[in-house]
Scaffold this motif. Structure first.
Motif, PDB file in Angstrom:
ATOM      1  N   GLN A 332     -39.606 -42.422  13.509  1.00  0.00           N
ATOM      2  CA  GLN A 332     -38.513 -43.360  13.718  1.00  0.00           C
ATOM      3  C   GLN A 332     -37.381 -42.919  14.599  1.00  0.00           C
ATOM      4  OE1 GLN A 332     -35.844 -44.642  10.287  1.00  0.00           O
ATOM      5  NE2 GLN A 332     -37.172 -46.269  10.192  1.00  0.00           N
ATOM      6  N   TYR A 333     -37.146 -43.963  15.316  1.00  0.00           N
ATOM      7  CA  TYR A 333     -35.934 -43.695  16.269  1.00  0.00           C
ATOM      8  C   TYR A 333     -34.657 -44.021  15.457  1.00  0.00           C
ATOM      9  CZ  TYR A 333     -38.752 -45.361  20.107  1.00  0.00           C
ATOM     10  OH  TYR A 333     -39.934 -45.631  20.994  1.00  0.00           O
ATOM     11  N   THR A 334     -33.374 -43.634  15.861  1.00  0.00           N
ATOM     12  CA  THR A 334     -32.262 -43.597  14.966  1.00  0.00           C
ATOM     13  C   THR A 334     -31.187 -44.233  16.174  1.00  0.00           C
ATOM     14  OG1 THR A 334     -32.518 -41.779  13.686  1.00  0.00           O
ATOM     15  CG2 THR A 334     -30.283 -42.720  13.709  1.00  0.00           C
ATOM     16  N   LEU A 335     -30.710 -45.514  15.538  1.00  0.00           N
ATOM     17  CA  LEU A 335     -29.490 -46.216  16.466  1.00  0.00           C
ATOM     18  C   LEU A 335     -28.558 -46.124  15.675  1.00  0.00           C
ATOM     19  CD1 LEU A 335     -29.062 -47.519  19.099  1.00  0.00           C
ATOM     20  CD2 LEU A 335     -29.889 -49.641  18.266  1.00  0.00           C
ATOM     21  N   ASN A 336     -27.120 -45.661  16.081  1.00  0.00           N
ATOM     22  CA  ASN A 336     -26.023 -45.421  15.218  1.00  0.00           C
ATOM     23  C   ASN A 336     -25.044 -46.731  15.884  1.00  0.00           C
ATOM     24  OD1 ASN A 336     -24.355 -44.697  13.108  1.00  0.00           O
ATOM     25  ND2 ASN A 336     -23.129 -43.624  14.649  1.00  0.00           N
ATOM     26  N   ILE A 337     -25.161 -47.700  15.414  1.00  0.00           N
ATOM     27  CA  ILE A 337     -24.159 -48.856  15.732  1.00  0.00           C
ATOM     28  C   ILE A 337     -23.710 -49.904  14.336  1.00  0.00           C
ATOM     29  CG2 ILE A 337     -24.861 -49.276  18.083  1.00  0.00           C
ATOM     30  CD1 ILE A 337     -26.701 -51.569  17.172  1.00  0.00           C
ATOM     31  N   PRO A 338     -22.638 -50.544  14.393  1.00  0.00           N
ATOM     32  CA  PRO A 338     -22.401 -51.060  12.896  1.00  0.00           C
ATOM     33  C   PRO A 338     -23.078 -52.576  12.972  1.00  0.00           C
ATOM     34  CG  PRO A 338     -20.767 -51.557  14.785  1.00  0.00           C
ATOM     35  CD  PRO A 338     -21.697 -50.361  15.465  1.00  0.00           C
ATOM     36  N   LEU A 339     -24.284 -52.087  12.422  1.00  0.00           N
ATOM     37  CA  LEU A 339     -24.879 -53.397  12.035  1.00  0.00           C
ATOM     38  C   LEU A 339     -25.714 -53.204  10.844  1.00  0.00           C
ATOM     39  CD1 LEU A 339     -26.569 -54.986  15.507  1.00  0.00           C
ATOM     40  CD2 LEU A 339     -24.904 -55.981  14.024  1.00  0.00           C
ATOM     41  N   PRO A 340     -25.925 -54.436   9.772  1.00  0.00           N
ATOM     42  CA  PRO A 340     -26.706 -53.919   8.729  1.00  0.00           C
ATOM     43  C   PRO A 340     -28.190 -53.417   9.079  1.00  0.00           C
ATOM     44  CG  PRO A 340     -25.828 -56.106   8.969  1.00  0.00           C
ATOM     45  CD  PRO A 340     -25.710 -55.618   9.927  1.00  0.00           C
ATOM     46  N   LYS A 341     -28.526 -52.618   7.965  1.00  0.00           N
ATOM     47  CA  LYS A 341     -29.815 -51.972   8.006  1.00  0.00           C
ATOM     48  C   LYS A 341     -30.910 -52.822   8.366  1.00  0.00           C
ATOM     49  CE  LYS A 341     -32.724 -48.612   7.710  1.00  0.00           C
ATOM     50  NZ  LYS A 341     -32.750 -47.481   8.771  1.00  0.00           N
ATOM     51  N   GLU A 342     -31.093 -54.088   7.844  1.00  0.00           N
ATOM     52  CA  GLU A 342     -32.055 -55.052   8.106  1.00  0.00           C
ATOM     53  C   GLU A 342     -32.202 -55.231   9.686  1.00  0.00           C
ATOM     54  OE1 GLU A 342     -29.006 -57.273   5.989  1.00  0.00           O
ATOM     55  OE2 GLU A 342     -29.872 -55.454   6.015  1.00  0.00           O
ATOM     56  N   ASP A 343     -30.967 -55.442  10.483  1.00  0.00           N
ATOM     57  CA  ASP A 343     -30.953 -55.739  11.593  1.00  0.00           C
ATOM     58  C   ASP A 343     -31.614 -54.566  12.407  1.00  0.00           C
ATOM     59  OD1 ASP A 343     -29.801 -58.275  11.804  1.00  0.00           O
ATOM     60  OD2 ASP A 343     -27.790 -57.420  11.457  1.00  0.00           O
ATOM     61  N   PRO A 406     -29.469 -66.263  21.542  1.00  0.00           N
ATOM     62  CA  PRO A 406     -28.197 -65.824  22.141  1.00  0.00           C
ATOM     63  C   PRO A 406     -27.016 -65.513  21.115  1.00  0.00           C
ATOM     64  CG  PRO A 406     -28.770 -67.755  23.388  1.00  0.00           C
ATOM     65  CD  PRO A 406     -29.666 -67.709  22.293  1.00  0.00           C
ATOM     66  N   ALA A 407     -27.037 -65.973  19.989  1.00  0.00           N
ATOM     67  CA  ALA A 407     -26.129 -65.304  18.885  1.00  0.00           C
ATOM     68  C   ALA A 407     -26.663 -63.879  18.450  1.00  0.00           C
ATOM     69  CB  ALA A 407     -26.312 -66.405  17.918  1.00  0.00           C
ATOM     70  N   ASP A 408     -27.756 -63.908  18.357  1.00  0.00           N
ATOM     71  CA  ASP A 408     -28.189 -62.326  17.944  1.00  0.00           C
ATOM     72  C   ASP A 408     -27.740 -61.365  18.993  1.00  0.00           C
ATOM     73  OD1 ASP A 408     -29.004 -62.651  15.404  1.00  0.00           O
ATOM     74  OD2 ASP A 408     -30.993 -62.444  15.587  1.00  0.00           O
ATOM     75  N   ARG A 409     -28.112 -61.780  20.346  1.00  0.00           N
ATOM     76  CA  ARG A 409     -27.764 -60.664  21.394  1.00  0.00           C
ATOM     77  C   ARG A 409     -26.318 -60.552  21.510  1.00  0.00           C
ATOM     78  NH1 ARG A 409     -30.142 -61.484  27.447  1.00  0.00           N
ATOM     79  NH2 ARG A 409     -29.195 -59.701  28.285  1.00  0.00           N
ATOM     80  N   THR A 410     -25.616 -61.489  21.180  1.00  0.00           N
ATOM     81  CA  THR A 410     -24.220 -61.294  21.589  1.00  0.00           C
ATOM     82  C   THR A 410     -23.676 -60.432  20.418  1.00  0.00           C
ATOM     83  OG1 THR A 410     -23.643 -63.383  22.335  1.00  0.00           O
ATOM     84  CG2 THR A 410     -21.991 -62.505  21.079  1.00  0.00           C
ATOM     85  N   ARG A 411     -24.216 -60.407  18.978  1.00  0.00           N
ATOM     86  CA  ARG A 411     -23.715 -59.657  17.984  1.00  0.00           C
ATOM     87  C   ARG A 411     -24.269 -58.135  18.106  1.00  0.00           C
ATOM     88  NH1 ARG A 411     -25.921 -59.139  13.099  1.00  0.00           N
ATOM     89  NH2 ARG A 411     -27.943 -60.122  13.662  1.00  0.00           N
ATOM     90  N   TRP A 412     -25.520 -57.997  18.706  1.00  0.00           N
ATOM     91  CA  TRP A 412     -25.810 -56.706  18.939  1.00  0.00           C
ATOM     92  C   TRP A 412     -24.976 -55.889  20.168  1.00  0.00           C
ATOM     93  CZ3 TRP A 412     -30.194 -53.297  17.928  1.00  0.00           C
ATOM     94  CH2 TRP A 412     -31.078 -53.909  16.674  1.00  0.00           C
TER      95      TRP A 412
END
Length: 441
Positions: A332-343, A406-412
């Protein structure tokens, strides 16, 4: 300040004296800025199995867009979804291939692609014609870091690099040049080169290469061959690490990459240490027992793994070393950014392609253990990257972001920026590595 790609391309267009050009390419980093900021300069845009499609940025030019894609799993489904958001664009299918970065698209589908390019030009009579070597023009040169070669006469067509396609545009150039002015673009700013160079120069990647060579008993004067040398970035790193004490050879199937790699070596004044030649990893054009060390990184995923390993064993000298690194598609990749695990799961657990005859998993270890090699050692390695908009955007995250609403992309994007600003961003890319030695007898 670093130039944006549209600034580079517009400088070239102005140098050639053209107001608009037809553009054909693959990698979004090559054409995206022009479409976003100067869509009037693009008479048409033809995308050959693009690595991702940003629907929002293509909306204003959609009637002039043609997208060729595969109808087979992996990329076909998301392309179809993206095209639903671009109903005025044209979507054509290239039957029967997996749209890997190394698929030989023009070699296999040149007639279909070429005819569609000509139809696009016929629908754009307002585009002024130019000719190779016309007034105040050279047939080749470099402008703003972009190299170009012109041939033919007619409407101008920018041909941008096609990822890792072995033949690139070459099978189609003569045919196109009889019908338009072909302008083949290259240089270290285009195609896969920026991403490969960025990855190969990052501490996470060089650390992995150091881990590989720590398992190899390298002596001064030992000859080293890299299979699938790409831009030559690892060989240039090795030249520095070995202080010029080891002759280095790079072998690659891709003639475009070989030319660019040679150019980068020449710029670094390393031509006395590093040489290149063309060849297929499954049938090395080399005699038996020639090199002291043979290695490859992220190549065995693209070929018949057992054939490649057998050829490496044939060509390495008795007592010589073989090292292989593959991307770990079973980890698995690991990406450390402040988003919920489901994202994050949307990214970390994205579908992986099946191996087939290639190797992109821990099966690498068994291949080495069951081969003729001895002194085998192996293990996983996480190559970690800390630039939020660097390597991962080019290689793995760009497509994920492009397909979001667009909304999801902005959040990420905001989450990536936050982690980068805090200094907590990292992305870990899992790999497997294995090393073995050819018996003396």
């Amino acid at each position: 300040m670093e130039k944006r790609m549209d600034e580079r391309l517009l400088a070239l267009m102005d140098h050639l004296g053209v107001e608009s050009v037809h553009i054909a390419g693959r990698m979004p980093g090559d054409w995206q800025d022009v479409i976003k900021h100067h869509k009037e300069r693009a008479a048409s845009l033809t995308l050959i199995a693009p690595t991702f499609i940003p629907p929002g940025e293509l909306t204003g030019i959609a009637p002039r867009v043609t997208v060729f894609s595969s109808n087979l799993p992996m990329f076909g489904d998301w392309v179809a979804e993206a095209m639903k958001r671009l109903p005025q664009a044209e979507h054509l299918i290239l039957d029967g291939y997996q749209s890997h970065l190394w698929a030989d698209l023009v070699q296999d589908h040149g007639q279909q692609i070429g005819e569609r390019l000509m139809q696009r030009m016929a629908a754009s009579p307002q585009v002024a014609s130019i000719r190779n070597g016309g007034a105040d023009q050279e047939s080749s040169g470099e402008v703003a870091g972009i190299t170009y070669q012109m041939v033919g006469e007619g409407q101008p067509l920018f041909l941008m690099p096609l990822g890792l396609a072995p033949s690139g545009w070459q099978p189609l150039i003569d045919w196109l040049a009889e019908r338009c002015c072909v302008i083949v673009l290259g240089g270290p700013e285009l195609g896969m080169l920026p991403g490969l160079e960025m990855r190969g120069q990052s501490p996470g990647y060089t650390g992995m290469m150091q881990a590989l060579f720590n398992r190899i008993e390298l002596a001064a004067g030992d000859s080293i061959l890299e299979i699938g040398s790409g831009t030559g970035v690892v060989l240039r790193w090795l030249a520095e690490q070995t202080a010029g004490k080891n002759p280095l050879t790079g072998l690659d199937l891709n003639s475009y990459l070989l030319g660019e790699a040679q150019s980068l070596v020449d710029r670094a004044n390393l031509g006395n240490l590093i040489t290149f030649q063309q060849g297929n990893a499954e049938a090395l054009p080399l005699p038996d027992n020639q090199f002291d060390v043979i290695f490859s990184t992220t190549v065995m995923e693209e070929v018949h793994a057992d054939k490649m390993l057998s050829e490496m064993i044939r060509v390495v000298k008795p007592g010589g070393w073989i090292g292989v690194v593959v991307r770990a598609m079973d980890m698995q990749y690991t990406l450390n950014i402040p988003l919920p695990k489901e994202d994050l799961t949307r990214f970390e657990d994205q579908p992986r392609r099946p191996e087939g005859d290639s190797c992109a998993s821990a099966s690498l270890y068994g291949r080495f253990q069951h081969s003729a090699l001895e002194n085998v050692s192996f293990g996983p390695h996480l190559a970690s990257f800390y630039d939020g908009y660097g390597v991962i955007e080019r290689f793995v995250l760009g497509g994920t972001l492009a397909q979001m609403d667009p909304a999801d992309r902005t959040r990420w994007e905001e989450a990536i920026q936050t982690a980068s600003d805090e200094g907590t961003f990292f992305f870990s890319w899992p790999h497997h590595l294995a090393v073995g030695r050819k018996p003396l007898r």
